[in-house]
Enzyme design. Structure first.
Site, PDB file in Angstrom:
ATOM      1  N   GLU A 227       0.906  -1.285  -0.001  1.00  0.00           N
ATOM      2  CA  GLU A 227      -0.068   0.005   0.180  1.00  0.00           C
ATOM      3  C   GLU A 227       0.971   1.258  -0.086  1.00  0.00           C
ATOM      4  O   GLU A 227       1.832   1.192   0.704  1.00  0.00           O
ATOM      5  CB  GLU A 227      -0.744   0.044   1.317  1.00  0.00           C
ATOM      6  CG  GLU A 227      -1.744   1.294   1.627  1.00  0.00           C
ATOM      7  CD  GLU A 227      -2.093   1.113   3.110  1.00  0.00           C
ATOM      8  OE1 GLU A 227      -3.121   1.892   3.207  1.00  0.00           O
ATOM      9  OE2 GLU A 227      -1.884   0.466   3.668  1.00  0.00           O
ATOM     10  N   TRP A 228       0.390   2.148  -0.948  1.00  0.00           N
ATOM     11  CA  TRP A 228       0.997   3.482  -0.874  1.00  0.00           C
ATOM     12  C   TRP A 228       0.689   4.322   0.343  1.00  0.00           C
ATOM     13  O   TRP A 228      -0.566   4.519   0.522  1.00  0.00           O
ATOM     14  CB  TRP A 228       1.060   4.221  -2.267  1.00  0.00           C
ATOM     15  CG  TRP A 228       1.695   5.431  -2.085  1.00  0.00           C
ATOM     16  CD1 TRP A 228       1.365   6.704  -1.928  1.00  0.00           C
ATOM     17  CD2 TRP A 228       3.258   5.905  -2.404  1.00  0.00           C
ATOM     18  NE1 TRP A 228       2.014   7.901  -1.951  1.00  0.00           N
ATOM     19  CE2 TRP A 228       3.298   7.216  -2.194  1.00  0.00           C
ATOM     20  CE3 TRP A 228       4.143   4.940  -2.691  1.00  0.00           C
ATOM     21  CZ2 TRP A 228       4.403   7.857  -2.470  1.00  0.00           C
ATOM     22  CZ3 TRP A 228       5.428   5.737  -2.946  1.00  0.00           C
ATOM     23  CH2 TRP A 228       5.464   7.168  -2.604  1.00  0.00           C
ATOM     24  N   LEU A 229       1.538   4.995   1.148  1.00  0.00           N
ATOM     25  CA  LEU A 229       1.110   5.774   2.178  1.00  0.00           C
ATOM     26  C   LEU A 229       1.817   7.066   2.040  1.00  0.00           C
ATOM     27  O   LEU A 229       3.084   7.258   1.606  1.00  0.00           O
ATOM     28  CB  LEU A 229       1.445   5.285   3.758  1.00  0.00           C
ATOM     29  CG  LEU A 229       0.833   3.937   4.120  1.00  0.00           C
ATOM     30  CD1 LEU A 229       1.393   3.388   5.423  1.00  0.00           C
ATOM     31  CD2 LEU A 229      -0.876   4.064   4.360  1.00  0.00           C
TER      32      LEU A 229
ATOM     33  N   ASP B 213      13.281  -4.112  14.488  1.00  0.00           N
ATOM     34  CA  ASP B 213      14.395  -3.430  13.859  1.00  0.00           C
ATOM     35  C   ASP B 213      14.011  -2.140  13.726  1.00  0.00           C
ATOM     36  O   ASP B 213      13.913  -1.221  12.957  1.00  0.00           O
ATOM     37  CB  ASP B 213      14.591  -3.993  12.299  1.00  0.00           C
ATOM     38  CG  ASP B 213      15.734  -3.293  11.771  1.00  0.00           C
ATOM     39  OD1 ASP B 213      16.802  -2.772  12.505  1.00  0.00           O
ATOM     40  OD2 ASP B 213      15.928  -3.288  10.554  1.00  0.00           O
TER      41      ASP B 213
END
Length: 285
Positions: A88-90, A190
């Site tokens: 998904e592009w955020l 991480d």
């Protein structure tokens, strides 16, 4: 071909209209891909990274299931000798609400149960990370975290500088946990500053995970390692779930793992920091 495989992952009839290179870490090539009204974030690398992309998708799904905002994994596959991960592009870069991030992380850390470890191995950076499950946290940290990194360091010629001290530390790890019994929390794994950001409305977002169930102190420790988060993050986290006083010593144990990994990935420039951290831990035994 790779383009067709990515288009298939976007849904029926999707056709890529543009792909612009964007930043996204130092390992993969990353693109903002547009197909009509749909925009996605795509990572691409050699075929050998197919499992790393599968592991990342698995980790992102776990973060989302725990209620954390993270990019939704859409597809991962390999084609034409290459591997890709579509997310998904955020829209990021919004107001930095570090207090909200602290509260979100504390809530995420409550969303797990025993045993320690994870249902699959994954990667810490480019290094394989072993996650075979264990009911014994100290044994897990010794055998799944420190020992593999030490073996890798020895194979790269750093064993002589570390062997005696690491051997003593791993024999006497129990001394660092007197009066403290970690519970198995869902960890990002991480969590340095480069793996967190904020949506336009200030909602915190986590990405590039190396998830497993472990002592929540390990996540908090790494937030301090490379630049640190804003003070409001730590205040909000501690208000939601106070840390044990022994964290001030154990954080060095948890960060030793990441420092060893950086030594193994990037070379001897990290040896001094590894030795200094090891010295702090030996003094605490």
């Amino acid at each position: 071909m790779l383009q067709s495989a990515i288009e298939s992952s976007l849904g029926r009839g999707a056709r890529i209209e543009s792909a612009a290179a964007v930043s996204g870490g130092c390992i993969h090539s990353c693109y903002r891909v547009s197909a009509g009204a749909v925009r996605v974030f795509v990572k691409v690398n050699a075929f050998r990274y197919a499992d790393a992309f599968a592991a990342e998708a698995d980790g992102l799904a776990a973060l989302r299931a725990a209620g954390v905002r993270a990019p939704k994994p859409l597809a991962h596959a390999a084609a034409a000798g290459r591997a890709f991960l579509a997310l998904e592009w955020l829209e990021l870069g919004g107001r930095e609400d570090f207090a909200a991030l602290g509260r979100a992380l504390a809530a995420m850390h409550r969303a797990a149960d025993a045993p320690f470890g994870w249902h699959r191995d994954n990667y810490i950076g480019a290094t394989p990370q072993r996650n075979a499950e264990s009911a014994d946290w100290i044994a897990f940290w010794r055998e799944r975290r420190l020992a593999p990194q030490l073996a890798l360091a020895e194979s790269r010629g750093h064993g002589g500088a570390l062997h005696a001290g690491m051997d003593k530390l791993m024999r006497e790890l129990l001394a660092l946990f007197r009066g403290y019994a970690p519970r198995a929390s869902l960890l990002h794994g991480d969590l340095w500053k480069g793996n967190a950001d904020f949506c336009c409305d200030g909602t915190p977002v986590l990405f590039d995970p190396a998830v497993y169930r472990g002592d929540r102190e390990a996540d908090i420790a790494m937030t301090e390692l490379f630049g640190g988060f804003a003070a409001s993050f730590y205040a909000a986290y501690d208000e939601a779930w106070p840390l044990d006083p022994g964290y001030r010593t154990r954080k060095h144990l948890y960060n030793l793992y990441h420092l060893l990994n950086h030594l193994n990935l990037f070379g001897g420039g990290y040896l001094g920091q590894v030795r200094a951290t090891l010295g702090l831990l030996l003094d605490a035994l």
